[in-house]
Design an enzyme around this catalytic site. Structure first.
Site, PDB file in Angstrom:
ATOM      1  CE  LYS A  92      66.026  63.393  61.995  1.00  0.00           C
ATOM      2  NZ  LYS A  92      65.235  62.451  64.165  1.00  0.00           N
ATOM      3  CD  GLU A 114      68.677  69.004  57.213  1.00  0.00           C
ATOM      4  OE1 GLU A 114      69.163  69.395  55.684  1.00  0.00           O
ATOM      5  OE2 GLU A 114      67.492  68.994  57.499  1.00  0.00           O
ATOM      6  CB  SER A 381      59.637  59.688  66.942  1.00  0.00           C
ATOM      7  OG  SER A 381      60.057  60.135  67.980  1.00  0.00           O
TER       8      SER A 381
HETATM    9  C1  LIG Z   1      64.674  63.902  64.272  1.00  0.00           C
HETATM   10  C2  LIG Z   1      63.460  62.933  65.755  1.00  0.00           C
HETATM   11  C3  LIG Z   1      62.551  63.700  65.485  1.00  0.00           C
HETATM   12  C4  LIG Z   1      62.355  65.113  65.422  1.00  0.00           C
HETATM   13  O1  LIG Z   1      62.287  65.265  64.133  1.00  0.00           O
HETATM   14  P1  LIG Z   1      60.141  65.253  63.958  1.00  0.00           P
HETATM   15  O2  LIG Z   1      61.123  65.394  61.498  1.00  0.00           O
HETATM   16  O3  LIG Z   1      59.506  66.012  63.677  1.00  0.00           O
HETATM   17  O4  LIG Z   1      59.611  63.670  63.139  1.00  0.00           O
HETATM   18  C5  LIG Z   1      61.339  62.973  66.397  1.00  0.00           C
HETATM   19  N1  LIG Z   1      62.135  61.891  67.700  1.00  0.00           N
HETATM   20  C6  LIG Z   1      62.981  61.111  66.859  1.00  0.00           C
HETATM   21  C7  LIG Z   1      63.878  59.723  67.585  1.00  0.00           C
HETATM   22  C8  LIG Z   1      63.813  62.113  65.832  1.00  0.00           C
HETATM   23  O5  LIG Z   1      65.614  61.350  66.115  1.00  0.00           O
END
Ligand SMILES: *Cc1c(COP(=O)(O)O)cnc(C)c1O
Length: 399
Positions: A92, A114, A381
């Protein structure tokens, strides 16, 4: 003007995207779009962004060969793109740092955001502290209650958290409250949106700021394997980590792109967030895209064990990639994601976020059917430390 040109200028991906906002918000969006186009071409902006990614967030992130998971699944070679190793434990920050630099360039002094579970709010609060911006984060009252620790974390970082008590008191209401704030404070305020969603130019901007994921992974896989991957898999909430993981491969048709969204308790139940698997097309959060709407066309409640995937829409470029067939989207249940969470933790000593576990789960289905000389990249992610308590609860284990 050619229709195609007109569409690109207003942020359309086929029929998806656009700017479905009131007229004076549209003026503000156009101003951001123009400022961003200029910033994009300015080497000073790019250098400052790269330096923040490196020294503040700790990039580049490794592309790690998951040898034990590869042996265990017995098919294609698996590489993990380690976005969990960024500062704050997820992808993020890549986006937040980019938008914050743009806000600074535009002379703004106040940041709003948000947040659902609080992950984007925490990243924004941290970066706002770093930049010396005033920061207000809108969060549904229900979410504030469920994620008290993140509320405190944001406050500790110097942000003000506004608990939104209208509607379902969740993410959608927080987005509405943030847009209202923006309307009243256009002069000094910049709205940092947390995913590749919203009116133009956000989906485009957020993609560019997350593009670093595939810029690195492409260079890394070429260095390690001397070839492109056969497949890239990422989880999809709003779609920012996925579009960042796909971006540099979009023009390489030999690379299969797969997005894993949340099937929750199953797409045949009302408890899921599988916008592209079972949703329909409509307008939400200022864009035309796939979403979960009720019979009256209103945004319907969604559910996933994973707070980050619990969003009723999806970024417009994913909607376009789905319809054009360039990418494929599948839905993973809570149960499958939890099993994948455990599988990766035990195989590699890497605890993935429950969001990322959706991508791991899809890999676990596909990899065994692939050949040993094939290569798959899974985007991790985020890290899963934040999810451990919830996993225990899901497994009925008392801790
Ligand atoms: C917020 C988040 C997501 C989902 O958000 P995307 O915009 O779809 O990437 C996925 N993985 C993690 C670890 C997150 O914090």
């Amino acid at each position: 003007m050619e229709t195609k040109e007109l569409k690109e200028m207003t942020g359309f991906y086929g029929d998806f995207g656009g700017q479905f906002v009131p007229p004076h918000i549209k003026v503000a969006m156009d101003e951001i779009a123009a400022s961003y186009e200029a910033a994009k071409l300015d080497p000073t902006f790019q250098e400052e962004y790269q330096s923040l990614l490196k020294d503040y967030s700790g990039r580049e992130t490794p592309l790690y060969f998951a040898e034990k998971l590869t042996q265990q699944l017995g098919g294609a070679k698996i590489y993990l793109k380690r976005e969990d190793l960024n500062h704050l434990g997820a992808h993020k920050l890549n986006n937040v740092l980019g938008q914050m630099l743009l806000a600074k360039r535009m002379g703004k002094t106040r940041i709003i955001a948000e947040t659902g579970a609080g992950q984007h709010g925490v990243a924004t609060a941290a970066a706002a502290a770093r930049f010396g911006f005033e920061c207000v984060v809108y969060m549904g009252a229900e979410d504030c209650e469920r994620q008290k620790l993140n509320v405190f974390r944001m406050e500790m970082l110097g942000a003000t958290v506004v608990s939104v008590t209208r509607g379902t008191q969740t993410l959608k209401d927080a987005v509405d409250a943030a847009f209202e704030d923006l309307m009243e404070n256009l002069d000094d305020t910049f709205y940092v949106i947390g995913s590749a969603v919203g009116p133009h130019p956000y989906p485009l901007m957020v993609k560019d700021f997350q593009r670093v994921i595939s810029q690195e992974s492409k260079r890394q896989i070429l260095a390690k394997e001397g070839r492109l991957p056969d497949m890239v898999i990422a989880c999809v909430g709003g779609g920012s980590n996925a579009i960042g993981s796909f971006a540099e491969y979009l023009d390489d048709p030999e690379v299969q792109l797969v997005g894993a969204e949340a099937a929750g308790e199953g797409v045949d139940t009302p408890r899921h967030a599988a916008t592209m698997t079972v949703g329909s097309i409509g307008v939400l959060d200022g864009m035309n895209t796939y979403g979960i709407f009720d019979e009256a066309g209103k945004v319907a409640p969604v559910y996933s064990i994973s707070a980050g995937l619990d969003y009723p829409g999806v970024g417009p470029e994913h909607a376009y990639l789905k319809d054009s067939g360039r990418a494929e989207y599948v839905a993973i249940t809570d149960e499958e994601a939890v099993q994948a969470f455990l599988t990766l933790s035990k195989a590699e000593g890497i605890i993935p976020a429950i969001e990322s576990s959706h991508a791991v789960a899809e890999a676990c289905k596909r990899v065994p059917r692939m050949a040993p000389d094939q290569v798959v990249i899974i985007n991790i992610s985020g890290r899963g430390d934040k999810d451990v308590e919830q996993i225990a609860k899901y497994l009925n284990i008392e801790i």
